[in-house]
Design a protein around this motif. Structure first.
Motif, short mmCIF file in Angstrom:
data_model
loop_
_atom_site.label_atom_id
_atom_site.label_comp_id
_atom_site.label_asym_id
_atom_site.label_seq_id
_atom_site.Cartn_x
_atom_site.Cartn_y
_atom_site.Cartn_z
N GLU A 258 -7.56 4.49 -3.83
CA GLU A 258 -7.92 3.40 -2.91
C GLU A 258 -6.73 2.47 -2.69
O GLU A 258 -5.82 2.40 -3.53
CB GLU A 258 -9.11 2.61 -3.48
CG GLU A 258 -8.88 2.05 -4.86
CD GLU A 258 -10.17 1.56 -5.50
OE1 GLU A 258 -11.25 1.98 -5.05
OE2 GLU A 258 -10.09 0.75 -6.44
N PRO A 259 -6.68 1.77 -1.56
CA PRO A 259 -5.55 0.89 -1.26
C PRO A 259 -5.39 -0.20 -2.32
O PRO A 259 -6.36 -0.89 -2.67
CB PRO A 259 -5.91 0.28 0.10
CG PRO A 259 -6.88 1.25 0.70
CD PRO A 259 -7.66 1.80 -0.45
N ILE B 95 0.82 -1.21 0.00
CA ILE B 95 0.00 0.00 0.00
C ILE B 95 0.85 1.26 0.00
O ILE B 95 0.50 2.26 -0.63
CB ILE B 95 -0.96 -0.01 1.22
CG1 ILE B 95 -1.98 -1.14 1.06
CG2 ILE B 95 -1.68 1.32 1.35
CD1 ILE B 95 -2.89 -1.30 2.24
N ARG C 126 -5.91 -10.18 1.00
CA ARG C 126 -5.95 -9.04 1.92
C ARG C 126 -7.25 -8.27 1.72
O ARG C 126 -7.45 -7.64 0.68
CB ARG C 126 -4.74 -8.14 1.70
CG ARG C 126 -3.42 -8.83 2.00
CD ARG C 126 -2.23 -7.95 1.68
NE ARG C 126 -2.30 -6.67 2.38
CZ ARG C 126 -1.37 -5.72 2.25
NH1 ARG C 126 -0.32 -5.92 1.46
NH2 ARG C 126 -1.49 -4.58 2.90
N PRO C 127 -8.16 -8.29 2.70
CA PRO C 127 -9.47 -7.64 2.53
C PRO C 127 -9.40 -6.14 2.35
O PRO C 127 -10.31 -5.53 1.77
CB PRO C 127 -10.21 -8.01 3.82
CG PRO C 127 -9.16 -8.38 4.80
CD PRO C 127 -8.05 -8.98 3.99
N GLU C 128 -8.31 -5.50 2.82
CA GLU C 128 -8.22 -4.05 2.70
C GLU C 128 -7.75 -3.59 1.32
O GLU C 128 -7.81 -2.40 1.00
CB GLU C 128 -7.26 -3.48 3.77
CG GLU C 128 -5.77 -3.64 3.48
CD GLU C 128 -5.20 -5.00 3.85
OE1 GLU C 128 -3.96 -5.10 3.97
OE2 GLU C 128 -5.99 -5.96 4.01
N ILE C 129 -7.30 -4.54 0.51
CA ILE C 129 -6.79 -4.21 -0.83
C ILE C 129 -7.94 -4.23 -1.83
O ILE C 129 -8.72 -5.19 -1.89
CB ILE C 129 -5.71 -5.22 -1.26
CG1 ILE C 129 -4.50 -5.15 -0.32
CG2 ILE C 129 -5.30 -5.00 -2.70
CD1 ILE C 129 -3.74 -3.86 -0.40
#
Length: 212
Positions: free
Chosen positions: A133-134, A88, A167-170
């Protein structure tokens, strides 16, 4: 190569980075951006040597900053394809210089002061145009010419997609390509064109693969 014949992608250890740099140097001999960075070196063998030294410096910076590098190793244990990625936190030109200060002499020897300046300008333009966004960043992907057409690039792209999926945040994977033929290749792997840039006067496609 595994028994089923499909390319096997592995994380590359630092001792494999020299081989990866050599393969990338040969892979990018005709890349429009690197021609713009070092326009005076026209002999293909000489260009590959200089590019390999540049990639050695880039890989050393990746190693120092903890960014992962993936690759494919042939049956003889040699790295024949590699992908440099970032998480990120995407470093801009100034951060890259600060992190890789020790590699600057190597890079200057590889591409000269003019080439280094053009390269940093390129990094600055590209880093300012990432999606907000990430995302993971597929910075460089290349395959040694004798091994092209064997599905190695596809295997590397698909591995990076799996890294994002875990990775859920990606939100997805982002890249740029300066070669028009690569646009269709990445489109076939689920990438969409976000737009175009012209750093160093080179047409550059911004492409994004959103997670499914």
């Amino acid at each position: 190569m595994p028994e089923n014949g499909k390319p096997y992608v592995t994380a590359l250890y630092p001792e494999q980075h020299d081989q990866a740099a050599d393969s990338l140097g040969r892979a990018f001999i005709n890349d429009p951006t690197f021609k713009a960075i070092i326009p005076d070196i026209t002999d293909p063998v000489d260009r590959a040597t200089h590019l390999a030294d540049l990639f050695r410096g880039m890989l050393a910076i990746e190693r120092r900053s903890g960014q992962p590098v993936f690759g494919i190793v042939d049956d003889n244990g040699r790295v024949v394809a590699a992908a440099m990625t970032e998480g990120i936190g995407h470093a801009g030109a100034l951060n890259m210089v600060a992190t890789g200060l020790g590699q600057m002499p190597r890079m200057i020897r590889a591409i000269g002061m003019g080439g280094l300046w053009r390269g940093l300008n390129l990094v600055s333009v590209l880093s300012n145009n990432h999606p907000k966004e990430p995302h993971l960043y597929l910075q460089v992907l290349g395959c040694d010419p004798p091994f092209q057409g064997k599905g190695y690039g596809k295997a590397l792209v698909d591995r990076i997609a799996l890294e994002a999926k875990a990775r859920p945040e990606i939100a997805g994977v982002y890249l740029e390509t300066m070669t028009e033929a690569n646009v269709a290749f990445y489109s076939s792997r689920g990438y969409e064109i976000l737009g175009e840039l012209y750093p160093l006067g080179v047409r550059t496609w911004r492409m994004y693969q959103r997670k499914r």
